[in-house]
Every structure is written in structure tokens, then in C-alpha cells.
Design an enzyme around this catalytic site. Structure first.
Site, PDB file in Angstrom:
ATOM      1  N   GLU A  91      10.439   2.551   2.527  1.00 16.30           N
ATOM      2  CA  GLU A  91       9.905   1.203   2.349  1.00 16.30           C
ATOM      3  C   GLU A  91       8.530   1.209   1.686  1.00 16.30           C
ATOM      4  O   GLU A  91       7.738   2.111   1.904  1.00 16.30           O
ATOM      5  CB  GLU A  91       9.706   0.539   3.715  1.00 16.30           C
ATOM      6  CG  GLU A  91      10.976   0.338   4.492  1.00 16.30           C
ATOM      7  CD  GLU A  91      10.702  -0.211   5.890  1.00 16.30           C
ATOM      8  OE1 GLU A  91       9.615  -0.764   6.134  1.00 16.30           O
ATOM      9  OE2 GLU A  91      11.596  -0.061   6.736  1.00 16.30           O
ATOM     10  N   CYS A 118       6.781   2.537  17.771  1.00 16.02           N
ATOM     11  CA  CYS A 118       6.953   2.522  16.316  1.00 16.02           C
ATOM     12  C   CYS A 118       8.405   2.711  15.902  1.00 16.02           C
ATOM     13  O   CYS A 118       9.089   3.634  16.352  1.00 16.02           O
ATOM     14  CB  CYS A 118       6.090   3.616  15.699  1.00 16.02           C
ATOM     15  SG  CYS A 118       6.178   3.657  13.906  1.00 16.02           S
ATOM     16  N   CYS A 330       6.291  -1.407   9.794  1.00 20.25           N
ATOM     17  CA  CYS A 330       6.568  -0.221  10.583  1.00 20.25           C
ATOM     18  C   CYS A 330       8.024   0.214  10.594  1.00 20.25           C
ATOM     19  O   CYS A 330       8.633   0.424  11.639  1.00 20.25           O
ATOM     20  CB  CYS A 330       6.114  -0.445  12.021  1.00 20.25           C
ATOM     21  SG  CYS A 330       4.544  -1.277  12.130  1.00 20.25           S
TER      22      CYS A 330
HETATM   23  N1  SAH Z   1       1.609   7.926  10.844  1.00 26.17           N
HETATM   24  C1  SAH Z   1       0.417   7.279  10.376  1.00 26.17           C
HETATM   25  C2  SAH Z   1       0.727   6.292   9.301  1.00 26.17           C
HETATM   26  C3  SAH Z   1       1.541   5.074   9.754  1.00 26.17           C
HETATM   27  S1  SAH Z   1       0.475   3.744   9.708  1.00 26.17           S
HETATM   28  C4  SAH Z   1      -0.310   6.663  11.558  1.00 26.17           C
HETATM   29  O1  SAH Z   1       0.193   6.741  12.651  1.00 26.17           O
HETATM   30  O2  SAH Z   1      -1.415   6.199  11.383  1.00 26.17           O
HETATM   31  C5  SAH Z   1       1.291   2.519  10.551  1.00 26.17           C
HETATM   32  C6  SAH Z   1       0.395   1.870  11.571  1.00 26.17           C
HETATM   33  O3  SAH Z   1       1.143   0.888  12.270  1.00 26.17           O
HETATM   34  C7  SAH Z   1      -0.109   2.859  12.593  1.00 26.17           C
HETATM   35  O4  SAH Z   1      -1.405   2.516  12.993  1.00 26.17           O
HETATM   36  C8  SAH Z   1       0.871   2.637  13.712  1.00 26.17           C
HETATM   37  O5  SAH Z   1       0.368   3.097  14.925  1.00 26.17           O
HETATM   38  C9  SAH Z   1       1.050   1.136  13.664  1.00 26.17           C
HETATM   39  N2  SAH Z   1       2.247   0.653  14.322  1.00 26.17           N
HETATM   40  C10 SAH Z   1       3.433   1.280  14.476  1.00 26.17           C
HETATM   41  N3  SAH Z   1       4.289   0.509  15.168  1.00 26.17           N
HETATM   42  C11 SAH Z   1       3.644  -0.642  15.445  1.00 26.17           C
HETATM   43  C12 SAH Z   1       4.004  -1.835  16.146  1.00 26.17           C
HETATM   44  N4  SAH Z   1       5.206  -1.994  16.688  1.00 26.17           N
HETATM   45  N5  SAH Z   1       3.074  -2.813  16.229  1.00 26.17           N
HETATM   46  C13 SAH Z   1       1.853  -2.656  15.669  1.00 26.17           C
HETATM   47  N6  SAH Z   1       1.462  -1.571  15.009  1.00 26.17           N
HETATM   48  C14 SAH Z   1       2.337  -0.561  14.903  1.00 26.17           C
END
Ligand code: SAH
Length: 347
Positions: A91, A118, A330
Site C-alpha cells: 500500500e 497493527c 496501517c
Molecule cells: N514499523 C514502523 C513503521 C510503520 S509506521 C513503526 O512501527 O514505526 C505506522 C505507524 O502507525 C506506527 O507508529 C504504528 O505504531 C502505528 N499504528 C499501527 N497500527 C495502528 C492503529 N491501529 N492505530 C493507530 N496507529 C497505528
């Protein structure tokens, strides 16, 4: 297997063409075409036909194709589901802000970090993306949408620090004056806290913005929702962040998805304040996106939490949520596409 030519640096291309008996400037010509988004060597009109044929035998220049595209009626956010040459999907999200257009790109097919909230990690990691595939997300999003991209965030599917060599090469490519020429200061990289990667970036002193997905300041909570914390504990993480700031002078941005009854208590805000002391951090509070497969629910205390941080001198913003009507977060679109495919098969 043909080589992915968009992953090659200008120097590598020039050397490869020299080996075919071509003059030095040929590398620049081909590089420029590739970074303009041609999908075949035949489009390179100032390259001789025999050379184009030779290149097509050894290299692949076709790039990503749109598998699905959704546009938010509310805010113009566009979400692309791309199909890669091997049939895998990733994506990219294009967001239009006042300060310019930002693309959020993926760095891996899936993710192996296992964060509890996530959607990207539910099926594990399939493979790393190549530097060219990361570049193509920016390039073809720009070409398809007709909008020029000024900022890039590595916040899509995958953990960039788990694919750091390819990510660094992507940065070099996207930064190149003959290519998209997007400056380091316009690029953010987000990590769940893979310390060797943070340390390596600190030593390189790049001018990009580092985002750290914190989500809890205490090890007990953090290790429960983020398995990475069991390998690299949160106190060590804060230490690495302080060190990063000392080396680069760059303010770190901390991502914090607010989860009901898990990480939204007052004492957790206080602990963030304490741990950031001595470093100009910025906390980005994200209302948790509801993921169907997860029991975690959005917090109702976002504003309170923000106030508590700000009262103690830590800047905190609540992220405006874009594209809520199109699963633009996400890994949800890839997830949905995979599920639909499975349902089709089971029919
Ligand atoms: N793996 C890296 C890059 C992904 S960034 C990281 O973890 O930073 C994507 C962001 O969205 C990250 O901060 C992740 O923690 C957040 N994220 C993932 N699932 C989410 C959700 N259900 N609600 C809000 N933020 C979420």
C-alpha cells in the site's frame, strides 16, 4: 531472473553501461528516464535500438501496477494498492496537506514486528522491498495522481529498520538531483524501536526526521503490546533517542496510539515527560484506529493526555485522521484484499 534496474545507483548504471561499451554519459541518460517513470526501455527515445534491446534482456523496468485505488470523498486522500512483479501487494497513501503533498510508503511486504494493534503484521513478513520498489511507490503515485510529491514518510507497511540497507539506498535514489530530488529534510522514517538501526542512523547524521513508535513509556505495558520491546527495552530506547539527538541535533517525533485503559493513564504522561527531559521531543497522539481483529479500543482520554503533557512542557499534537472512510491506515487495505481473495478461493 532479470535485475531490478531502478534499484541501481547512477554509479552502478554508468559502470554497467561502460561494460557494454557505452560512453560515460549514457548512465545519466538511462537513470533520468527511469526516474521519470518509463515502464519499458523502448520509451527511451534517445537510446539506440540495439542498446535498448540489450538492456531489456538483462533488466526489468516495468514497475508497479495499480491493483486497486480508493479516494476519500472527505479529504482527497488517495490510497493505492500496488501489485508487484511477483504478485505480492503493498500500500501507498497520498495525503494532501497545506504544506504540500505527502506520500506514505511501505518498506516490506508484511511485517514481522507483531505489534498488537497493527493490521500490517497480522500475516507476518513475506519479503523486503527493493530500493527500486520503494522509489516506484513515490514515482508512480505522482504520475498516476498528477500531483507532485514534496514529502515522504516511511510509515506504511513494514519496519524500515528491518530492511535498512535497502532503505538507505532508496534514500540515496530519491534524493538524487537527476531523479525526484526530494531532500532529506522532507523525509521521515518511522521505527518501532529497532535499536541497532537507530544507532546506525545516528552515526550517519542524516537530516531526515526520525519517528519512534513509542506507544507506552513503561516496559510492562510496552512489552505487552509491542514484542520488539522484549528485545530492546524502552529505557535503552530512550537512551538511544537522547544519543540520536546529541549526534544529529534533530528533534525526534514520538508516535503514540491512544488505547483505552492501556496507555492513556496520567502517570504514563508523566513518565513520558520525565524520560524526554533534556531532549526536545514531540509527541504525536493518534486516536487508535479500530482494527477488526484486535480487542484494543480507542482511548477516550486523548485531550486530557495531551493537556497533561503540554502542561509539563512537552509539545503534543493530536493527529488529524485522514482517509478514515477508505481504510487508509496501517495495512488495512492489503488485509482486506487478502481476505477477499481467500473468500473467493473458498467459494
Ligand atoms: N514499523 C514502523 C513503521 C510503520 S509506521 C513503526 O512501527 O514505526 C505506522 C505507524 O502507525 C506506527 O507508529 C504504528 O505504531 C502505528 N499504528 C499501527 N497500527 C495502528 C492503529 N491501529 N492505530 C493507530 N496507529 C497505528
Amino acid at each position: 531472473m532479470k535485475t531490478d534496474i531502478r534499484s541501481m545507483t547512477l554509479e552502478e548504471l554508468t559502470a554497467a553501461l561502460k561494460a557494454l561499451g557505452e560512453p560515460a554519459f549514457r548512465g545519466k541518460q538511462v537513470f533520468t528516464w527511469l526516474h521519470r517513470g518509463v515502464r519499458s526501455f523502448d520509451e527511451m527515445s534517445d537510446i539506440s535500438k540495439p542498446l535498448r534491446e540489450k538492456l531489456a534482456e538483462a533488466y526489468r523496468a516495468d514497475g508497479l501496477s495499480v491493483a486497486r485505488k480508493q479516494m476519500s470523498q472527505a479529504d482527497g486522500t488517495v490510497k493505492y494498492l500496488w501489485e508487484l512483479h511477483d504478485g505480492n501487494c503493498i500500500e501507498t497513501v497520498l495525503m494532501q496537506y497545506r504544506h504540500g503533498n505527502t506520500v506514505c510508503i511501505s518498506s516490506q511486504v508484511g511485517c514481522r514486528m507483531g505489534c498488537a494493534f497493527c493490521a500490517s503484521t497480522l500475516g507476518g513478513k513475506v519479503r523486503d522491498l527493493t530500493p527500486g520498489e520503494m522509489l516506484e511507490q513515490v514515482l508512480f503515485t505522482q504520475l498516476d495522481s498528477g500531483l507532485s510529491v514534496s514529502n515522504i514518510v516511511l510509515m506504511g507497511i513494514g519496519e524500515p529498520m528491518d530492511n535498512l540497507d535497502n532503505v538507505l539506498r532508496f534514500l540515496e535514489l530519491v534524493n538524487h538531483p537527476l531523479g525526484l530530488n526530494i531532500g532529506m529534510r522532507h523525509i521521515s522514517l518511522s521505527t518501532c524501536g529497532v535499536l541497532p538501526g537507530i544507532r546506525r542512523l545516528a552515526d550517519m547524521e542524516l537530516q531526515l526526521t526520525l519517528s519512534v513508535s513509542l506507544h507506552a513509556p513503561d516496559g510492562e505495558t510496552r512489552s505487552r503490546i509491542m514484542p520488539v520491546d522484549r528485545a530492546y527495552g524502552v529505557d535503552e530506547l530512550f537512551e538511544a533517542c537522547h544519543d540520536y539527538f546529541k549526534k544529529t541535533g534533530r528533534r525526534i517525533s514520538f508516535e503514540y496510539a491512544m488505547i483505552d485503559g492501556v496507555n492513556d493513564a496520567g502517570w504514563q504522561a508523566d513518565l513520558i515527560v520525565k524520560k524526554l527531559r533534556g531532549m526536545p521531543g514531540h509527541v504525536n497522539l493518534i486516536p487508535l484506529n479500530d482494527v477488526a481483529e484486535s480487542p484494543l479500543k480507542p482511548s477516550r482520554r486523548v485531550r486530557q493526555f495531551q493537556r497533561r503533557l503540554e502542561e509539563q512542557g512537552v509539545t503534543a499534537t493530536v493527529r488529524r485522521s485522514l482517509g478514515g472512510d477508505i481504510d487508509a491506515s496501517c495495512g488495512q487495505l492489503r488485509r482486506k484484499a487478502m481476505e477477499q481473495e481467500r473468500e473467493e478461493r473458498e467459494k
